[in-house]
Structure formats: structure tokens, C-alpha cells
Design a protein around this motif. Structure first.
Motif, PDB file in Angstrom:
ATOM      1  N   GLU A  63      46.765  40.126 -27.140  1.00 29.63           N
ATOM      2  CA  GLU A  63      46.232  38.893 -27.953  1.00 29.63           C
ATOM      3  C   GLU A  63      45.834  39.799 -29.434  1.00 29.63           C
ATOM      4  OE1 GLU A  63      46.207  35.597 -28.209  1.00 29.63           O
ATOM      5  OE2 GLU A  63      47.101  35.652 -26.192  1.00 29.63           O
ATOM      6  N   LEU A  64      47.163  39.931 -30.215  1.00 32.46           N
ATOM      7  CA  LEU A  64      46.815  40.769 -31.440  1.00 32.46           C
ATOM      8  C   LEU A  64      46.546  39.515 -32.921  1.00 32.46           C
ATOM      9  CD1 LEU A  64      49.440  43.356 -31.333  1.00 32.46           C
ATOM     10  CD2 LEU A  64      46.866  43.575 -30.941  1.00 32.46           C
ATOM     11  N   ASP A  65      45.571  39.683 -33.435  1.00 31.56           N
ATOM     12  CA  ASP A  65      45.283  38.991 -34.513  1.00 31.56           C
ATOM     13  C   ASP A  65      46.284  39.440 -35.916  1.00 31.56           C
ATOM     14  OD1 ASP A  65      43.591  40.996 -35.689  1.00 31.56           O
ATOM     15  OD2 ASP A  65      41.966  40.087 -35.194  1.00 31.56           O
ATOM     16  N   GLU A  66      46.189  38.698 -37.164  1.00 27.41           N
ATOM     17  CA  GLU A  66      46.810  39.277 -38.339  1.00 27.41           C
ATOM     18  C   GLU A  66      46.426  40.643 -38.460  1.00 27.41           C
ATOM     19  OE1 GLU A  66      47.254  36.343 -41.359  1.00 27.41           O
ATOM     20  OE2 GLU A  66      48.368  35.057 -40.182  1.00 27.41           O
ATOM     21  N   GLU A  67      45.035  40.780 -38.654  1.00 30.77           N
ATOM     22  CA  GLU A  67      44.570  42.073 -39.146  1.00 30.77           C
ATOM     23  C   GLU A  67      45.059  43.321 -38.456  1.00 30.77           C
ATOM     24  OE1 GLU A  67      40.368  44.222 -39.688  1.00 30.77           O
ATOM     25  OE2 GLU A  67      40.286  41.988 -39.753  1.00 30.77           O
ATOM     26  N   GLN A  68      45.154  43.316 -36.853  1.00 30.27           N
ATOM     27  CA  GLN A  68      45.627  44.261 -36.178  1.00 30.27           C
ATOM     28  C   GLN A  68      47.113  44.467 -36.438  1.00 30.27           C
ATOM     29  OE1 GLN A  68      44.059  42.118 -32.608  1.00 30.27           O
ATOM     30  NE2 GLN A  68      42.989  44.067 -32.180  1.00 30.27           N
ATOM     31  N   VAL A  69      47.653  43.327 -36.696  1.00 32.02           N
ATOM     32  CA  VAL A  69      49.261  43.591 -36.715  1.00 32.02           C
ATOM     33  C   VAL A  69      49.409  44.195 -38.220  1.00 32.02           C
ATOM     34  CG1 VAL A  69      51.415  42.564 -36.912  1.00 32.02           C
ATOM     35  CG2 VAL A  69      50.036  41.978 -35.203  1.00 32.02           C
ATOM     36  N   ASP A  70      48.766  43.704 -39.141  1.00 33.62           N
ATOM     37  CA  ASP A  70      48.889  44.432 -40.530  1.00 33.62           C
ATOM     38  C   ASP A  70      48.363  45.743 -40.468  1.00 33.62           C
ATOM     39  OD1 ASP A  70      49.469  43.974 -43.218  1.00 33.62           O
ATOM     40  OD2 ASP A  70      47.323  44.075 -43.942  1.00 33.62           O
ATOM     41  N   THR A  71      47.314  46.149 -39.827  1.00 37.49           N
ATOM     42  CA  THR A  71      46.922  47.495 -39.715  1.00 37.49           C
ATOM     43  C   THR A  71      48.055  48.443 -39.155  1.00 37.49           C
ATOM     44  OG1 THR A  71      44.791  46.835 -39.852  1.00 37.49           O
ATOM     45  CG2 THR A  71      45.370  49.048 -38.890  1.00 37.49           C
ATOM     46  N   ALA A  72      48.605  47.916 -37.899  1.00 37.43           N
ATOM     47  CA  ALA A  72      49.748  48.607 -37.248  1.00 37.43           C
ATOM     48  C   ALA A  72      50.874  48.830 -38.242  1.00 37.43           C
ATOM     49  CB  ALA A  72      50.029  47.941 -36.082  1.00 37.43           C
ATOM     50  N   LEU A  73      51.204  47.699 -39.167  1.00 32.05           N
ATOM     51  CA  LEU A  73      52.423  47.620 -40.071  1.00 32.05           C
ATOM     52  C   LEU A  73      52.331  48.721 -41.131  1.00 32.05           C
ATOM     53  CD1 LEU A  73      53.221  43.910 -40.576  1.00 32.05           C
ATOM     54  CD2 LEU A  73      54.759  45.640 -39.575  1.00 32.05           C
ATOM     55  N   GLU A  74      50.864  48.761 -41.589  1.00 33.11           N
ATOM     56  CA  GLU A  74      50.499  49.771 -42.749  1.00 33.11           C
ATOM     57  C   GLU A  74      50.809  51.382 -42.169  1.00 33.11           C
ATOM     58  OE1 GLU A  74      49.765  51.767 -46.148  1.00 33.11           O
ATOM     59  OE2 GLU A  74      50.097  49.561 -45.815  1.00 33.11           O
ATOM     60  N   ARG A  75      50.273  51.429 -41.156  1.00 33.40           N
ATOM     61  CA  ARG A  75      50.820  52.889 -40.591  1.00 33.40           C
ATOM     62  C   ARG A  75      52.006  53.094 -40.105  1.00 33.40           C
ATOM     63  NH1 ARG A  75      50.494  56.190 -35.828  1.00 33.40           N
ATOM     64  NH2 ARG A  75      50.295  58.470 -36.618  1.00 33.40           N
ATOM     65  N   LEU A  76      52.889  52.114 -39.780  1.00 34.11           N
ATOM     66  CA  LEU A  76      54.348  52.444 -39.537  1.00 34.11           C
ATOM     67  C   LEU A  76      55.085  52.465 -40.659  1.00 34.11           C
ATOM     68  CD1 LEU A  76      54.663  49.596 -36.620  1.00 34.11           C
ATOM     69  CD2 LEU A  76      54.924  51.882 -36.471  1.00 34.11           C
ATOM     70  N   ARG A  77      54.515  51.577 -41.786  1.00 39.53           N
ATOM     71  CA  ARG A  77      55.351  51.973 -43.058  1.00 39.53           C
ATOM     72  C   ARG A  77      54.937  53.428 -43.652  1.00 39.53           C
ATOM     73  NH1 ARG A  77      53.241  46.610 -44.276  1.00 39.53           N
ATOM     74  NH2 ARG A  77      51.637  47.460 -45.538  1.00 39.53           N
ATOM     75  N   GLN A  78      53.648  53.873 -43.303  1.00 34.99           N
ATOM     76  CA  GLN A  78      53.518  55.264 -43.827  1.00 34.99           C
ATOM     77  C   GLN A  78      54.296  56.404 -43.275  1.00 34.99           C
ATOM     78  OE1 GLN A  78      49.253  55.543 -43.123  1.00 34.99           O
ATOM     79  NE2 GLN A  78      48.722  54.412 -44.866  1.00 34.99           N
ATOM     80  N   LEU A  79      54.530  56.077 -41.950  1.00 33.74           N
ATOM     81  CA  LEU A  79      55.393  56.972 -41.164  1.00 33.74           C
ATOM     82  C   LEU A  79      56.957  56.743 -41.248  1.00 33.74           C
ATOM     83  CD1 LEU A  79      53.747  56.545 -37.609  1.00 33.74           C
ATOM     84  CD2 LEU A  79      53.410  58.394 -39.282  1.00 33.74           C
ATOM     85  N   GLY A  80      57.313  55.528 -41.982  1.00 29.18           N
ATOM     86  CA  GLY A  80      58.610  55.582 -42.305  1.00 29.18           C
ATOM     87  C   GLY A  80      59.429  54.616 -41.241  1.00 29.18           C
ATOM     88  N   ALA A  81      58.751  53.789 -40.206  1.00 28.01           N
ATOM     89  CA  ALA A  81      59.408  53.311 -39.110  1.00 28.01           C
ATOM     90  C   ALA A  81      59.665  51.674 -39.449  1.00 28.01           C
ATOM     91  CB  ALA A  81      58.513  53.463 -37.962  1.00 28.01           C
ATOM     92  N   CYS A  82      58.932  51.262 -40.748  1.00 20.78           N
ATOM     93  CA  CYS A  82      59.212  49.826 -41.071  1.00 20.78           C
ATOM     94  C   CYS A  82      59.230  49.831 -42.490  1.00 20.78           C
ATOM     95  CB  CYS A  82      58.585  48.988 -40.278  1.00 20.78           C
ATOM     96  SG  CYS A  82      56.922  48.824 -40.615  1.00 20.78           S
ATOM     97  N   VAL A  83      59.705  48.848 -43.030  1.00 12.50           N
ATOM     98  CA  VAL A  83      59.585  48.516 -44.495  1.00 12.50           C
ATOM     99  C   VAL A  83      59.090  47.107 -44.891  1.00 12.50           C
ATOM    100  CG1 VAL A  83      60.943  50.410 -45.459  1.00 12.50           C
ATOM    101  CG2 VAL A  83      61.859  48.129 -44.775  1.00 12.50           C
ATOM    102  N   GLU A  84      58.531  46.871 -46.015  1.00  6.90           N
ATOM    103  CA  GLU A  84      58.080  45.294 -46.356  1.00  6.90           C
ATOM    104  C   GLU A  84      59.530  45.137 -47.139  1.00  6.90           C
ATOM    105  OE1 GLU A  84      55.206  43.241 -49.377  1.00  6.90           O
ATOM    106  OE2 GLU A  84      54.356  44.824 -47.799  1.00  6.90           O
ATOM    107  N   VAL A  85      59.816  43.735 -46.963  1.00  7.18           N
ATOM    108  CA  VAL A  85      61.073  43.402 -47.756  1.00  7.18           C
ATOM    109  C   VAL A  85      60.688  41.910 -48.538  1.00  7.18           C
ATOM    110  CG1 VAL A  85      63.649  42.416 -47.601  1.00  7.18           C
ATOM    111  CG2 VAL A  85      62.752  44.409 -45.906  1.00  7.18           C
ATOM    112  N   ASN A  86      61.027  41.722 -49.624  1.00  3.95           N
ATOM    113  CA  ASN A  86      60.566  40.608 -50.385  1.00  3.95           C
ATOM    114  C   ASN A  86      61.840  39.914 -50.919  1.00  3.95           C
ATOM    115  OD1 ASN A  86      57.785  40.948 -50.118  1.00  3.95           O
ATOM    116  ND2 ASN A  86      57.661  42.506 -51.578  1.00  3.95           N
TER     117      ASN A  86
END
Length: 105
Positions: A63-86
Motif C-alpha cells: 500500500e504505497l502512497d504518492e509520496e512513497q512512489v515519488d521518492t522511489a522515482l526520484e532515486r531511480l531517476r538519479q540512478l538512471g533506471a527511469c526517466v520523466e517524460v512530458n
């Protein structure tokens, strides 16, 4: 004395870092949804939260909330494992870069 990657400072950029439980769930959801629902991919934060928390085909369920997912996304972006697309959307979307990150063709 022979120069090693650790001595030259390149080890820090190439060394694998363990992912947290939430980071593993987020990146796993991105990889799965890219294959199973390509028409809805890349994913918005809301759809990623929903995917992370789905009850079927998930062990353990979470049961993850938006903040937890956003925190995980930020670290994954820093590591180069995902990107934000607009692309053509006002809402940011996220996609994995696991093949590149892992060096897989």
C-alpha cells in the motif's frame, strides 16, 4: 602500483547499488506495464501508484502512497533506471530505462 577502478574513482559511478523495497516495486511495475499495457505507457504518478498497489500478481501486496512512489522515482531517476517524460501531456509520465541501465540490448 597498478591503477584499479576504485583507485581512479570510476567504481562509484559503475558500482551497483541495492534498491529499496519501494524502488524495486516501482521499477518492476514500470517494466511490467510497458509490456502488458503499452497503450497506457509511460505511466502517470497516479497510474503508477495504482499499479504498485494492485492486489493480483503481486507478492507481497503493498500500500504505497504518492509520496512513497515519488521518492522511489526520484532515486531511480538519479540512478538512471527511469526517466520523466512530458510528451504531449500536462501530467508528467514515467518510463523505465532498465535495458540501457543494465546494458542489455
Amino acid at each position: 602500483m597498478e591503477s584499479t577502478p576504485a583507485a581512479t574513482g570510476t567504481a562509484a559511478t559503475q558500482q551497483w547499488q541495492p534498491l529499496s523495497r519501494n524502488e524495486r516495486r516501482v521499477i518492476g511495475t514500470l517494466v511490467e506495464k510497458a509490456k502488458t499495457t503499452p497503450q497506457q505507457y509511460p505511466l502517470t504518478l497516479n497510474s503508477l501508484v495504482t499499479g504498485c498497489n494492485q492486489k493480483s500478481n503481486r507478492a507481497p501486496t503493498m500500500e504505497l502512497d504518492e509520496e512513497q512512489v515519488d521518492t522511489a522515482l526520484e532515486r531511480l531517476r538519479q540512478l538512471g533506471a527511469c526517466v520523466e517524460v512530458n510528451a504531449d501531456s500536462r501530467t508528467p509520465r514515467y518510463r523505465h530505462t532498465m535495458y540501457e541501465w543494465l546494458g542489455i540490448e
